[in-house]
Design an enzyme around this catalytic site. Structure first.
Site, PDB file in Angstrom:
ATOM      1  N   THR A  74     -19.969  22.531  18.506  1.00 10.77           N
ATOM      2  CA  THR A  74     -19.406  21.223  18.763  1.00 10.77           C
ATOM      3  C   THR A  74     -20.555  20.247  18.576  1.00 10.77           C
ATOM      4  OG1 THR A  74     -17.903  22.209  20.358  1.00 10.77           O
ATOM      5  CG2 THR A  74     -18.270  19.855  20.574  1.00 10.77           C
ATOM      6  N   ASN A 115     -15.310  24.952  17.151  1.00 13.59           N
ATOM      7  CA  ASN A 115     -15.302  25.922  18.240  1.00 13.59           C
ATOM      8  C   ASN A 115     -16.478  26.884  18.104  1.00 13.59           C
ATOM      9  OD1 ASN A 115     -14.431  26.883  20.693  1.00 13.59           O
ATOM     10  ND2 ASN A 115     -13.296  28.540  19.746  1.00 13.59           N
ATOM     11  N   ASP A 153      -9.494  28.699  21.986  1.00 13.00           N
ATOM     12  CA  ASP A 153      -9.467  27.831  23.177  1.00 13.00           C
ATOM     13  C   ASP A 153      -8.131  27.916  23.913  1.00 13.00           C
ATOM     14  OD1 ASP A 153     -12.038  26.944  23.241  1.00 13.00           O
ATOM     15  OD2 ASP A 153     -11.646  24.981  22.375  1.00 13.00           O
ATOM     16  N   SER A 169      -9.109  21.519  25.574  1.00 11.11           N
ATOM     17  CA  SER A 169     -10.516  21.314  25.217  1.00 11.11           C
ATOM     18  C   SER A 169     -11.311  20.890  26.452  1.00 11.11           C
ATOM     19  CB  SER A 169     -10.593  20.219  24.153  1.00 11.11           C
ATOM     20  OG  SER A 169     -11.936  19.847  23.909  1.00 11.11           O
ATOM     21  N   GLY A 211     -21.176  21.874  23.992  1.00 13.41           N
ATOM     22  CA  GLY A 211     -21.525  22.828  25.044  1.00 13.41           C
ATOM     23  C   GLY A 211     -20.352  23.550  25.671  1.00 13.41           C
ATOM     24  N   GLY A 212     -19.183  23.562  25.005  1.00 10.31           N
ATOM     25  CA  GLY A 212     -18.042  24.301  25.546  1.00 10.31           C
ATOM     26  C   GLY A 212     -17.689  23.795  26.929  1.00 10.31           C
TER      27      GLY A 212
HETATM   28  N1  GLY Z   1     -14.018  24.193  21.409  1.00  3.52           N
HETATM   29  C1  GLY Z   1     -14.612  23.666  22.564  1.00  3.52           C
HETATM   30  C2  GLY Z   1     -13.775  22.659  23.267  1.00  3.52           C
HETATM   31  O1  GLY Z   1     -12.941  22.042  22.644  1.00  3.52           O
HETATM   32  O2  GLY Z   1     -13.921  22.469  24.448  1.00  3.52           O
END
Ligand code: GLY
Length: 591
Positions: A396, A416, A438, A467, A487-488
């Site tokens: 990201t 992702n 996700d 997300s 950072g997820g």
């Molecule tokens: N793919 C990470 C997010 O959308 O949170």
């Protein structure tokens, strides 16, 4: 004229100084105490200032991308022109995350009003709830991560175009040109790209189409290599003439469908043609006198920020000593509860709760009251919801821009995974995302990280997957900041800490971005801490309160810009980067 700050500095201690060995700190404290000196930590002086100018500012993850944004501002473009040009260059030079085959979110503050654009991917029409499960109903990680079955319908082509179409000042081809020329004439492979290619070698080698470009002779190009991407250049040229249809329709759409079919995907040209970005209302909340706007569902980011800030304000967090265990404890307990609530979230079309409910005074009161100021609450006691997603991600990327008129853009895009699903579509030159991961592949059952998500985020055709991206803007008394992070699941906590450093502690922008960070996401029940984030005595006190602590190398990469009341602008890139912050000295003089 521009000023440039490439950031490769090491993050310093949250207290604003490079961490010294504990023994040295002990001696300093002892000497200070003996001398009767009250140690006041220099919160600003120990950090470098953000770069500052008068015409506009850009902070992004790549030098070429930031330069393109600055070029747009120099040509009279606004913050949106700069943001879109920056994002498109990231799609070329930072293919791990920058993209035309993924999606994202943008928060724009333009002429004092806030707009949020959702160009998050959707599940293809042929997606089914069981598509990532084995015969026993267990998730098969490989399926939702590798190859085009893992790909959601890309949202970036229509999203970036739509953003520019509504707000951009410069002609569309001008905004696309820097990316097109870099793809055509070549760009230099950065050390990060070389490292990421090496780390992803097995994934990239799975697809001959990808390997032909990124593993020539079986080896990724070394840092410093000039690389040209002629297919992507041709695609960008068509995009600059015909808009998103050049990518999602015609020969490109057909090529994407063909590649998807060849590798067992369900993504079809009809899905690409049907994708529509959505203008949504932002999540808005007040925090310590600032107005804050962030992304609503299908991102959980704004809700997580708003819930955490709401609880902390109720607990008068700002009155506690900074960097002490009591303040860190409350921060963690607020996150624990906000992330537990995340379990309820999903696509707003089908989600049973909304931001209004989770940010209602009654709910925030209740959540805040449940926090014990002296003891960690075990996560299994925080609501009935046993999970939240996890994982640091370099896949990201976040950029922030500001223009001379005080408009700002906060824009986060993602594939992702690193290089998404690994498939680079031949003839088109873009990586497809693996955003389907996700979704909760099996609601109520652990995914490949041992984590659990709710029914609201189950796979369903046309649905947007939940997300954590948190593009955010905040403003007060003529000041505006825009910030966000990759950072997820760590995106909201990284973004919130930078915001708190700035609005509560009055840090300079660079210090707010640089300071070491913590993270907690309810499950797993532990604090993640950057190496310099906790003094030993603070960590010990947190453990005594019942917290588990794990040291991790880094938490997020925040890129931020700020408009000052006198119209000057600042940009700060994260030293965890690479990140690149520049300002351009054009436009009007400071008032
Ligand atoms: N793919 C990470 C997010 O959308 O949170």
């Amino acid at each position: 004229m521009t000023r440039h700050a490439a950031t490769s500095r090491k993050p310093r201690s949250r207290a604003g100084r490079t961490i010294e060995p504990a023994r040295l700190r002990g001696i300093v404290l002892l000497l200070a105490a003996v001398a009767g000196i009250v140690l006041s930590v220099p919160s600003r002086a120990a950090y470098p200032p953000a770069v500052r100018g008068v015409g506009g500012a850009v902070a992004s993850a790549a030098q070429d991308a930031t330069t393109a944004g600055i070029e747009m501002l120099g040509r009279g473009g606004n913050a949106v022109d700069a943001a879109v040009a920056t994002a498109l260059v990231l799609a070329v030079v930072h293919p791990e995350a920058g993209n035309l085959g993924g999606g994202g979110f943008a928060v724009v503050r333009m002429d004092g009003r806030v707009y949020t654009l959702d160009f998050r991917e959707t599940a293809p029409a042929a997606a089914t709830s069981g598509m990532f499960l084995d015969r026993k109903g267990r998730p098969v990680a490989e399926r939702s991560l590798v190859g085009p079955l893992a790909a959601g319908v890309p949202g970036s082509p229509a999203g970036l175009w739509t953003l520019h179409h509504r707000f951009g000042k410069l002609p569309w081809p001008t905004v696309v040109a820097p990316a097109m020329w870099l793809a055509r004439d070549g760009f230099v492979v950065s050390e990060r790209l070389a490292r990421d290619l090496e780390a992803s070698r097995d994934l990239l080698a799975r697809f001959p189409e990808t390997a032909a470009v990124w593993l020539p002779g079986g080896t990724p190009p070394a840092a410093g290599t000039l690389i040209r991407l002629p297919e992507l250049a041709a695609l960008l040229e068509a995009y600059s003439k015909d808009g998103p249809n050049a990518i999602t329709g015609g020969p490109a759409g057909a090529a994407i469908e063909l590649a998807s079919r060849r590798h067992g995907g369900v993504l079809r040209a009809a899905d690409l043609a049907a994708f529509r970005p959505v203008w949504r209302n932002p999540v808005r909340f007040a925090a310590w006198g600032w107005e804050v706007a962030s992304m609503d569902l299908p991102s959980s980011g704004g809700i997580l920020l708003g819930e955490s800030a709401g609880m902390l304000q109720r607990l008068h967090w700002e009155r506690l000593p900074r960097f002490g265990a009591r303040a860190d404890h409350l921060l963690v307990e607020a996150w624990r509860r906000a992330y537990a609530d995340r379990f309820l979230l999903g696509d707003p079309l089908t989600c049973p709760v909304n931001a209004g409910q989770l940010l209602s005074p009654a709910w925030l009161d209740r959540r805040a009251r449940s926090i014990d100021p002296a003891r960690a609450t075990p996560s299994e006691q925080v609501g009935p919801w046993p999970g939240a997603p996890s994982g640091e991600s370099r896949q990201t990327t976040h950029l922030s821009t500001a223009d001379a008129q005080g408009n700002v853009v906060s824009l986060t895009t993602t594939l992702n995974g690193l290089f998404g699903c690994g498939l680079m579509v031949p003839g088109v030159g873009i990586f497809l995302n693996n955003e389907m991961d996700d979704f909760a592949a099996a609601p109520g059952q652990p995914n490949q990280f041992g984590l659990i998500q709710g029914k609201a985020n189950a796979v369903a055709p046309g649905r947007r997957m939940l997300s954590s991206m948190s593009p955010t803007v905040a403003w007060k008394n003529g000041q505006v900041i825009a910030l966000g992070s990759p950072g997820g699941s760590r995106i909201p906590t990284a973004t919130l800490q930078a915001l708190l450093n700035f609005i509560v502690y009055d840090d300079g922008l660079q210090a707010a971005v640089d300071r070491p960070r913590l993270h907690h996401q309810w499950q797993p029940d532990r604090i993640d801490a950057e190496p310099d984030a906790l003094a030993p005595e603070t960590a010990d006190a947190l453990r005594r309160m019942g917290h588990r602590i794990r040291i991790v190398p880094r938490l997020g990469r925040v890129n931020a810009v700020r408009v000052l009341p006198d119209s000057r602008v600042e940009a700060a890139a994260d030293p965890r980067g690479p990140g690149f912050a520049r300002v351009v000295a054009i436009g009007r003089s400071p008032r």
